[in-house]
Design an enzyme around this catalytic site. Structure first.
Site, PDB file in Angstrom:
ATOM      1  N   CYS A 100       0.858  -1.188   0.000  1.00 50.67           N
ATOM      2  CA  CYS A 100       0.000   0.000   0.000  1.00 50.67           C
ATOM      3  C   CYS A 100       0.889   1.231   0.000  1.00 50.67           C
ATOM      4  O   CYS A 100       1.894   1.269   0.714  1.00 50.67           O
ATOM      5  CB  CYS A 100      -0.891  -0.010   1.241  1.00 50.67           C
ATOM      6  SG  CYS A 100      -1.990   1.412   1.353  1.00 50.67           S
ATOM      7  N   HIS A 142      -9.181  -3.877  -1.494  1.00 48.56           N
ATOM      8  CA  HIS A 142      -8.136  -3.077  -0.853  1.00 48.56           C
ATOM      9  C   HIS A 142      -8.493  -1.587  -0.898  1.00 48.56           C
ATOM     10  O   HIS A 142      -8.427  -0.890   0.123  1.00 48.56           O
ATOM     11  CB  HIS A 142      -6.789  -3.332  -1.556  1.00 48.56           C
ATOM     12  CG  HIS A 142      -5.662  -2.508  -1.014  1.00 48.56           C
ATOM     13  ND1 HIS A 142      -4.596  -3.053  -0.343  1.00 48.56           N
ATOM     14  CD2 HIS A 142      -5.426  -1.160  -1.044  1.00 48.56           C
ATOM     15  CE1 HIS A 142      -3.768  -2.085   0.035  1.00 48.56           C
ATOM     16  NE2 HIS A 142      -4.240  -0.925  -0.396  1.00 48.56           N
ATOM     17  N   GLU A 143      -8.885  -1.104  -2.085  1.00 51.75           N
ATOM     18  CA  GLU A 143      -9.172   0.333  -2.233  1.00 51.75           C
ATOM     19  C   GLU A 143     -10.421   0.727  -1.457  1.00 51.75           C
ATOM     20  O   GLU A 143     -10.443   1.788  -0.816  1.00 51.75           O
ATOM     21  CB  GLU A 143      -9.297   0.717  -3.703  1.00 51.75           C
ATOM     22  CG  GLU A 143      -8.029   0.545  -4.531  1.00 51.75           C
ATOM     23  CD  GLU A 143      -6.785   1.128  -3.886  1.00 51.75           C
ATOM     24  OE1 GLU A 143      -6.879   2.164  -3.196  1.00 51.75           O
ATOM     25  OE2 GLU A 143      -5.703   0.522  -4.059  1.00 51.75           O
ATOM     26  N   HIS A 146     -10.021   1.370   2.191  1.00 53.36           N
ATOM     27  CA  HIS A 146      -9.531   2.706   2.558  1.00 53.36           C
ATOM     28  C   HIS A 146     -10.689   3.650   2.890  1.00 53.36           C
ATOM     29  O   HIS A 146     -10.536   4.563   3.704  1.00 53.36           O
ATOM     30  CB  HIS A 146      -8.711   3.317   1.409  1.00 53.36           C
ATOM     31  CG  HIS A 146      -7.285   2.855   1.349  1.00 53.36           C
ATOM     32  ND1 HIS A 146      -6.370   3.117   2.331  1.00 53.36           N
ATOM     33  CD2 HIS A 146      -6.614   2.156   0.393  1.00 53.36           C
ATOM     34  CE1 HIS A 146      -5.192   2.599   1.998  1.00 53.36           C
ATOM     35  NE2 HIS A 146      -5.316   2.001   0.819  1.00 53.36           N
TER      36      HIS A 146
HETATM   37 NI    NI Z   1      -3.662   1.094  -0.128  1.00 54.14          NI
END
Ligand code: NI
Length: 177
Positions: A100, A142-143, A146
């Site tokens: 990341c 993953h995104e 966030h």
């Molecule tokens: Ni990331």
């Protein structure tokens, strides 16, 4: 538009739940997306979420050309995804390496669901609705994490895999996503 500094783990904003985008076609949204694209490109990233450049809005961008740092990874089309909603299409999970841009220099094996549907809109407010699997599904999870204030180290199950990229992969040029 500009290349922005990427916030690193420890920054409280990265732990916030991002707000929905309410207005489309505004200069502010256009500038945000251009800044995100320039910042991601400058770092050879695979994806970036708006909170990573200090804007707590539900905007993510991602895309991987079939070359670069993931010799095994399938191509993922460049996508601007706003106000995403994920629906799992399986309970099956698999582990693979993740990094990341907000956790630079490190990697770990992270379990992710292998298949999901994502819905949302693009920067003009046009709907996006895709069912994806594998690496594409991993990048989306993953995104979108966030936007919920979740960084991948919070998903690690086997901490013996967590390490410095240059130590784990001494002969490969691997860049954080
Ligand atoms: Ni990331």
């Amino acid at each position: 538009m500009a290349i922005k500094p990427v916030l690193r783990m420890g920054e409280p904003l990265l732990l916030e739940v991002a707000k929905k985008v309410e207005k489309f076609g505004t200069p502010e949204l256009e500038t945000l997306i251009q800044d995100m694209q320039e910042t991601m490109a400058s770092l050879n990233g695979a994806g970036l979420a708006a909170p990573q450049i200090g804007v707590s809005l539900q905007v993510v961008i991602f895309g991987i050309e079939a070359n670069m740092r993931y010799p095994d990874a399938e191509e993922v089309p460049f996508t601007i995804l706003i106000n995403p909603v994920l629906t799992l299409l399986t309970e099956e999970m698999e582990e693979d390496w993740e990094g990341c841009l907000s956790v630079p220099g490190l990697r770990a094996m992270v379990p992710r669901f292998t298949r999901l549907r994502y819905q949302g809109v693009d920067q003009q407010g046009q709907p996006i609705d895709r069912s994806v699997n594998g690496f594409h599904a991993r990048v989306v999870q993953h995104e979108c994490d966030h936007l919920e204030g979740i960084l991948y180290p919070m998903r690690i199950e086997d901490f013996s895999t967590f390490g410095y990229t240059e130590v784990l992969f001494p002969n490969q040029k691997i860049i954080d996503e």
